[in-house]
Design a protein around this motif. Structure first.
Motif, PDB file in Angstrom:
ATOM      1  N   VAL A   1       4.132  10.861  -6.514  1.00 55.93           N
ATOM      2  CA  VAL A   1       5.080  11.419  -7.474  1.00 55.93           C
ATOM      3  C   VAL A   1       4.478  11.496  -8.872  1.00 55.93           C
ATOM      4  N   VAL A   2       3.774  10.437  -9.286  1.00 49.69           N
ATOM      5  CA  VAL A   2       3.273  10.345 -10.660  1.00 49.69           C
ATOM      6  C   VAL A   2       1.911  11.014 -10.810  1.00 49.69           C
ATOM      7  N   GLY A   3       1.093  10.944  -9.780  1.00 56.71           N
ATOM      8  CA  GLY A   3      -0.243  11.528  -9.852  1.00 56.71           C
ATOM      9  C   GLY A   3      -1.304  10.466  -9.689  1.00 56.71           C
ATOM     10  N   ALA A   4      -2.365  10.804  -8.954  1.00 57.15           N
ATOM     11  CA  ALA A   4      -3.408   9.832  -8.641  1.00 57.15           C
ATOM     12  C   ALA A   4      -4.162   9.376  -9.883  1.00 57.15           C
ATOM     13  N   ASP A   5      -4.393  10.274 -10.844  1.00 55.77           N
ATOM     14  CA  ASP A   5      -5.160   9.903 -12.031  1.00 55.77           C
ATOM     15  C   ASP A   5      -4.498   8.741 -12.767  1.00 55.77           C
ATOM     16  N   ARG A   6      -3.202   8.788 -12.910  1.00 50.19           N
ATOM     17  CA  ARG A   6      -2.506   7.756 -13.675  1.00 50.19           C
ATOM     18  C   ARG A   6      -2.401   6.452 -12.893  1.00 50.19           C
ATOM     19  N   THR A   7      -2.087   6.547 -11.597  1.00 46.04           N
ATOM     20  CA  THR A   7      -1.945   5.304 -10.832  1.00 46.04           C
ATOM     21  C   THR A   7      -3.292   4.619 -10.614  1.00 46.04           C
ATOM     22  N   ASP A   8      -4.327   5.399 -10.365  1.00 45.81           N
ATOM     23  CA  ASP A   8      -5.645   4.794 -10.135  1.00 45.81           C
ATOM     24  C   ASP A   8      -6.183   4.139 -11.398  1.00 45.81           C
ATOM     25  N   ALA A   9      -5.741   4.630 -12.540  1.00 43.60           N
ATOM     26  CA  ALA A   9      -6.220   4.071 -13.813  1.00 43.60           C
ATOM     27  C   ALA A   9      -5.540   2.749 -14.150  1.00 43.60           C
TER      28      ALA A   9
ATOM     29  N   GLU B   1       0.826  -1.207   0.000  1.00 41.51           N
ATOM     30  CA  GLU B   1       0.000   0.000   0.000  1.00 41.51           C
ATOM     31  C   GLU B   1       0.862   1.259   0.000  1.00 41.51           C
ATOM     32  N   ASP B   2       1.905   1.269   0.835  1.00 37.44           N
ATOM     33  CA  ASP B   2       2.769   2.456   0.891  1.00 37.44           C
ATOM     34  C   ASP B   2       3.581   2.615  -0.387  1.00 37.44           C
ATOM     35  N   SER B   3       3.984   1.505  -0.975  1.00 38.75           N
ATOM     36  CA  SER B   3       4.686   1.596  -2.259  1.00 38.75           C
ATOM     37  C   SER B   3       3.797   2.247  -3.308  1.00 38.75           C
ATOM     38  N   ALA B   4       2.541   1.820  -3.357  1.00 45.04           N
ATOM     39  CA  ALA B   4       1.605   2.415  -4.309  1.00 45.04           C
ATOM     40  C   ALA B   4       1.368   3.888  -3.996  1.00 45.04           C
TER      41      ALA B   4
END
Length: 780
Positions: free
Chosen positions: A281-289, A272-275
């Motif tokens: 750093v990358v942005g929630a929109d990209r990681t959540d997608a 969870e912390d890794s994510a």
């Protein structure tokens, strides 16, 4: 205006970017696909709406456009030309102030909660019980390299700062180096950061400095991070015994030998912390997608914070690429590049991916940084290594910063994590070969030592400011700038000095030591002057230069006493210097050897030989027409004569010193700092003769002149003595109100003078209040 058009407000960078894109007959969408930078970001850059694109983004665009090195450099130059001018950075109050932590800190919830509770418990208890009842806690953070120990330590220090108003500091203990920082060196750095004068530190033994450290620490409410500790011995003497000094220690080892500390072991991050770190750093929109790609990336990085941050920074600069593409590249790099291990973790995948996407010039800079010896470095050092201009070097460093392969340090300096340094070294050996590495190391060594010579000679009477040089990479326009460079770059130029000595560059070793003789008087607490003068004496002997060998053995004698209080070693080197100088017939070095021997005998109250050596030194200095040496020996004659019970001889020596200072023929031969020091100590020493003869007004006049000068020089104990003795003399004169003020001045120096002196001042004040003053009539 369509997506392929320019704009009225386009910057030089935006205009050039558009021209390069159109030269390939590409649309913005095609450039976005090739580079990984979003359509919107490219459009904003071309129209001049984005004035501060990251250099990592520019590199991604250059790679997408398949630009060669020259075209890439031109694009970076256009970016620099279009940016608003940066405000000059203000140097920190101390080089050891806490650096700024990362803004996107995530994870470590349990560890940080435990540390916060530890600190809060101490703060609450100290407010209830009063400061100094019990020492502040010591937290030891341990874990594998790259696990985020320093990041967590800095985070805790930043959060705790409001409860510790005396500041936050970080000392890199360099535990993995061949010569790690010793506890005494850490004490010197911290005391200097806390405002203790260098002159005071230089005249104290290691044990006295440690006692001073503990006394000062007990009176402070501050945070100290001791980073990268290699052993218990480095930190055990620094454990606080009381007061409000919060100590945070980071180490790859558990330091099990330390008792009474609170240990926090850091492993890898949770999934969870890794994510969360990727998302920050990358942005929630990209990681959540792309949750599956996020899991893949974190697994491939081994959930190690350093590897995750490097990979995330790579992805952040390529906003139009999917995270699955990042995961695919990480997997591919792991198969074809050699491993770099951190414990049982394979972290080279993230490093290799970011490295493989660097432009050739940036990659070369990264490889060369593995040759830097110090814990941190500046743009000029990098420029010398890469054999390029300072602006070009700064551009390359900023690209590496954007890629997560460097971190910003205090001021305008940079740091490279030791794992990344190892990786950079491996790539350098594989790609550059020995010849290029040897040339780069020699280039850096020569520049560091040449700059040390220029900076050190600022303090020599016949040198001062170096001649103008338009291409000089550092400003050395005044003594403050020279001193700042010498101290800030001390780890680097000392390492270069060692390399030169081991490489047999004897002339350069002697030149550097010659140039720092006067400067060493202004940084007596550094702790490395013994090594400098030992190596330079050996180098002079190898050159067959007995005069310089005698000179540096004389300096070594002083360094042995000032640095380690080694009376036997100091006497041995002074006698060695005298024998060499007599054999080669050099009168000046004979005089200095007698001067050192006189002082060393006086230190142990062996006064007849001390007087003989000083008298011989004066005769030899006079024969050599060396007025500054003559003044130094004459000053000490004042003190030795007075201690031997010959006050009239002491006063006569004082009068001779003052006459020499006033003589017109010597006015231009005596540097201002020598003149000031001579007057300060001559008046202080002669005050004892006046006091012991009962010449109270003469004593007051001398002490009034000396006390402020002693304080200005950082000789606080002697300044306290001046205040105390002046008070006693004023009581003898019946000027009790003035005497009371002087006694109270001693009490204001509670952290700077011995406790016995404070007790004397308190007892004298009590006697004044009772109407029974009884000042002493014998002063030592």
């Amino acid at each position: 205006m369509n997506a392929g058009g320019g704009g009225v407000g386009a910057t030089p960078f935006g205009g050039l970017l558009r021209a390069l894109r159109l030269a390939r007959r590409w649309t913005i969408e095609e450039l976005a696909e090739a580079s990984g930078v979003s359509v919107r970001a490219i459009g904003d850059m071309e129209r001049g709406r984005s004035l501060r694109p990251q250099r990592g983004t520019v590199t991604a665009l250059a790679q997408g456009l398949e630009l060669d090195g020259a075209a890439h450099s031109e694009l970076l130059a256009a970016l620099r030309a279009g940016r608003p001018a940066a405000q000059p950075s203000v140097p920190p109050a101390s080089p050891y102030t806490l650096p700024r932590g990362v803004r996107d800190f995530v994870g470590r919830h349990a560890e940080l909660a435990a540390l916060r509770a530890l600190v809060q418990r101490f703060v609450t208890e100290s407010r209830a019980e009063g400061a100094g009842r019990s020492p502040a806690p010591v937290a030891v953070l341990s874990g594998p390299p790259g696990s985020g120990k320093t990041t967590l330590a800095v985070r805790l220090a930043e959060e705790s700062a409001p409860s510790f108003p005396d500041g936050a500091f970080l000392i890199d203990m360099r535990g993995l180096d061949a010569q790690p920082l010793s506890a005494d060196q850490a004490v010197l750095r911290l005391l200097g950061a806390w405002g203790v004068a260098d002159a005071e530190l230089g005249r104290r033994s290691a044990e006295e400095r440690l006692a001073r450290f503990q006394a000062t620490a007990a009176a402070l409410r501050a945070v100290v991070v001791l980073d990268n500790v290699g052993s218990e011995a480095q930190v055990r003497p620094l454990l606080p015994r009381g007061g409000g000094l919060l100590l945070v220690v980071s180490s790859r080892r558990t330091l099990a030998g330390l008792e009474g500390v609170h240990r926090v072991e850091l492993g890898t991050l949770t999934r969870e912390d890794s994510a969360s770190l990727l998302r920050a750093v990358v942005g929630a929109d990209r990681t959540d997608a792309e949750p599956a790609a996020v899991r893949a990336v974190t697994e491939l990085c081994g959930h190690l914070p350093l590897a995750l941050r490097v990979a995330a920074n790579w992805a952040a600069a390529r906003t139009n690429w999917s995270l699955q593409r990042l995961a695919d590249r990480l997997a591919d790099e792991e198969r074809r590049l050699e491993a770099l291990s951190a414990g049982d973790l394979r972290v080279n995948t993230a490093f290799a991916l970011s490295y493989s996407r660097l432009a050739s010039g940036t990659a070369r800079m990264f490889r060369l940084l593995s040759l830097l010896p110090g814990a941190d470095f500046s743009g000029p050092s990098a420029a010398v290594l890469a054999d390029t201009s300072l602006p070009a070097a700064e551009d390359l460093l900023e690209e590496l910063l954007d890629a997560g392969l460097l971190t910003a340090s205090r001021g305008d300096r940079y740091r490279i994590h030791d794992l990344l340094r190892l990786y950079a070294g491996a790539r350098r050996r594989a790609e550059d070969g020995d010849e290029a590495s040897v040339a780069a190391r020699a280039r850096l060594r020569a520049w560091l030592l040449d700059t040390a010579v220029l900076a050190g000679r600022w303090y020599e009477p016949d040198h001062g400011a170096p001649p103008p040089a338009p291409g000089r990479l550092v400003a050395l326009d005044d003594r403050e700038q020279a001193t700042r460079w010498m101290k800030t770059e001390s780890d680097n130029w000392l390492a270069a000095f060692r390399e030169a000595a081991e490489a047999g560059e004897h002339a350069k070793v002697v030149e550097v030591a010659d140039a720092t003789i006067w400067f060493s008087d202004h940084w007596v607490s550094w702790g490395h002057w013994i090594e400098v003068y030992k190596r330079s004496a050996e180098a002079a002997a190898a050159l067959g230069d007995p005069v310089r060998e005698a000179s540096h053995r004389n300096n070594l004698a002083g360094a042995y006493w000032i640095g380690e209080r080694r009376h036997d070693k100091a006497v041995g080197e002074a006698r060695h210097a005298l024998a060499i100088a007599e054999k080669c017939g050099d009168v000046t070095q004979q005089a200095w050897a007698h001067h050192h021997l006189g002082g060393l005998h006086a230190l142990v109250d062996d006064l007849p030989p001390a007087a003989d050596h000083y008298q011989r030194a004066k005769e030899l200095f006079a024969r050599a027409d060396e007025v500054n040496g003559y003044l130094a020996a004459s000053n000490m004659t004042i003190r030795v004569a007075e201690k031997a019970g010959r006050p009239r001889q002491a006063v006569a020596a004082y009068d001779e010193v003052m006459d020499l200072l006033d003589a017109s023929e010597h006015r231009d031969r005596i540097p201002p700092n020598v003149r000031d020091t001579t007057v300060t100590f001559a008046t202080f020493y002669v005050s004892f003769a006046h006091l012991n003869q009962g010449r109270w007004q003469e004593a007051v006049d001398a002490l009034r002149l000396a006390r402020g000068r002693l304080t200005a020089h950082g000789w606080h104990e002697r300044a306290g003595t001046a205040h105390l003795h002046m008070a006693h003399a004023l009581v003898h004169l019946g000027r009790l109100a003035e005497a009371e003020a002087e006694y109270r001045s001693v009490l204001t120096m509670a952290d700077l003078v011995p406790s016995a002196m404070l007790d004397d001042a308190r007892a004298a004040l009590d006697a004044l209040a009772a109407g029974t003053p009884s000042p002493p009539t014998r002063f030592v």
